[in-house]
Design an enzyme around this catalytic site. Structure first.
Site, mmCIF file in Angstrom:
data_model
loop_
_atom_site.group_PDB
_atom_site.id
_atom_site.type_symbol
_atom_site.label_atom_id
_atom_site.label_comp_id
_atom_site.label_asym_id
_atom_site.label_seq_id
_atom_site.Cartn_x
_atom_site.Cartn_y
_atom_site.Cartn_z
ATOM 1 N N GLU A 333 14.868 -37.087 16.105
ATOM 2 C CA GLU A 333 14.467 -36.707 17.463
ATOM 3 C C GLU A 333 13.140 -37.339 17.905
ATOM 4 O O GLU A 333 12.226 -36.634 18.348
ATOM 5 C CB GLU A 333 14.373 -35.182 17.573
ATOM 6 C CG GLU A 333 15.703 -34.480 17.364
ATOM 7 C CD GLU A 333 15.615 -32.988 17.584
ATOM 8 O OE1 GLU A 333 16.455 -32.450 18.322
ATOM 9 O OE2 GLU A 333 14.702 -32.352 17.006
ATOM 10 N N VAL A 334 13.040 -38.633 17.805
ATOM 11 C CA VAL A 334 11.817 -39.320 18.235
ATOM 12 C C VAL A 334 11.939 -39.659 19.719
ATOM 13 O O VAL A 334 12.841 -40.403 20.135
ATOM 14 C CB VAL A 334 11.572 -40.593 17.406
ATOM 15 C CG1 VAL A 334 10.278 -41.265 17.855
ATOM 16 C CG2 VAL A 334 11.513 -40.245 15.920
#
Length: 429
Positions: A333-334
């Site tokens: 989840e960057v």
């Protein structure tokens, strides 16, 4: 077993009463099948034997590689005595027996690895045979013996009068999966050490063998680092009451070891790191709006050499604190928005030849962190996002699937295994 019967008047009453007594006797002589998880091979007989706390003994077999003084098994004997006889202080007085035949549980292991830590190759295979007055438990390792003791404890039961029994039983067991993990997030929800220890108890009762400690995240950084103490003093919910000291961490690891449970720490980056930035200046990426800093921060800054110097020092400490050969590096989840807004990051991307592809920037960061941990003789576990971004990581890296409906995570499983990578599946739960 549900039984329906009818009692009538007249000449049929006595025969029906005999039938009822027969049903009661048959129900009382049942085979015990309440072992969880179900062993690989399990045979139980209605024949049962009394066990009593006053004449019940765990003993080491003469041929056992482990003998008295083995920390894992000596501790397990004490724990399982209390689990088998939870009311042994009070029950002994009401059983009504004057003399008891002893019941012996004899343990024999092939390898006396009593002071080591469980690892991915640790055998948990065991054989258990229960007969009159004796149970024989044979295992390759002490960890298998601990699993067998859990099974034996589940076989012992009380009747309606408080007497303890165990049925004649033969078991051959080995786990289907070598990694059976439970994840706790102690960043979003700080958990006192005692609650973690209770969780380890519950894991052992269900034969789970990996405690995945998601110890830090965006909301708080409760791990008290000896190298970077500001990470917790400024990043925890509270610098004194909501932290895990080095002593706390050692206590959890030591407790888990005695249950045959590995402790896998997760230090997730470059995303999920807002709490890190409170105690480590210049670690996070400054976000920009209209060419000027907005005052907010995004993921770890992958363009600065200081980032990798910090990570190398932090993971050197983590590697020395946590004995397991695996470490979870996250990588999920960057959000690329902040990287995209930062002019220095964009210059770095052009210099590296990444163009406008921010997945390549994340790949560069993750590969660098994996190399740092590899140099520390640690095998990396990363979330599936790392694989999806086609990052070049060592073949022994483990991919961890956490998202998707069944058709999606099954396809992901297929892609990862076809690529020759190992995988953990957590998405269904």
């Amino acid at each position: 077993m549900d039984v329906m019967f009818m009692v009538t008047s007249g000449r049929h009453t006595r025969s029906n009463l005999y039938l009822l007594l027969l049903i009661i006797v048959q129900c009382g002589r049942h085979a015990v099948e309440g072992v969880w998880p179900l062993p690989r091979a399990f045979t139980s007989s209605p024949e049962r034997y009394p066990v009593n706390s006053k004449d019940f003994y765990f003993v080491y077999g003469r041929q056992s590689a482990a003998q008295q003084g083995c920390s894992v098994l000596d501790t397990a004997f004490k724990r399982y005595f209390s689990l088998i006889f939870p009311d042994y202080h009070s029950a002994d007085g009401v059983l009504g027996f004057r003399k008891h035949k002893p019941f012996i549980v004899e343990i024999c292991v092939d390898h006396g690895d009593c002071e080591s830590y469980p690892n991915e190759d640790s055998s948990e295979r065991y054989n258990l045979s229960v007969s009159a007055g004796k149970a024989s438990l044979n295992a390759e390792t002490v960890w298998g013996a601990v699993r067998g003791l859990e099974t034996f404890s589940q076989l012992v039961y009380q009747d309606d009068f408080g007497s303890y029994f165990v049925n004649k039983t033969e078991i051959e067991d080995v786990p289907r999966f070598q990694f059976r993990g439970i994840l706790l997030d102690t960043s979003r929800h700080f958990l006192p050490v005692q609650a973690i220890l209770k969780t380890l108890d519950a894991m052992a009762y269900n034969k789970f063998n990996v405690f995945h400690w998601h110890i830090v995240d965006d909301p708080s950084f409760p791990y008290q680092s000896s190298t970077f103490p500001d990470l917790s003093s400024k990043g925890a919910f509270h610098p004194m009451t909501h932290i895990y000291t080095q002593s706390d961490v050692r206590r959890v690891i030591s407790y888990a070891r005695l249950w045959g449970i590995r402790v896998l720490p997760e230090f997730d980056s470059p995303g999920h790191t807002k709490s890190w930035g409170k105690g480590q200046p210049d670690l996070l990426t400054p976000c920009y709006r209209g060419g000027t800093p907005s005052g907010t921060f995004g993921p770890v800054n992958p363009a600065l050499p200081s980032t990798y110097r910090f990570m190398a020092r932090l993971f050197k400490e983590v590697s020395s604190v946590f004995p397991d050969s695996y470490i979870h590096l996250g990588g999920d989840e960057v959000d690329f928005y902040c990287w995209r807004s930062n002019p220095d990051v964009r210059v770095f991307m052009q210099k590296m030849g990444f163009g406008e592809d921010f997945t390549k920037l994340e790949a560069f960061y993750i590969e660098s962190i994996v190399n740092i941990t590899s140099a520390l003789n640690k095998t990396s576990v990363v979330w599936q996002d790392v694989f999806d971004y086609h990052e070049r990581i060592p073949k022994d890296t483990v991919l961890h699937i956490w998202k998707g409906i069944p058709v999606e995570y099954k396809a992901e499983l297929s892609r990862i295994t076809k690529a020759g990578m190992r995988v953990l599946l957590a998405a269904p739960w």
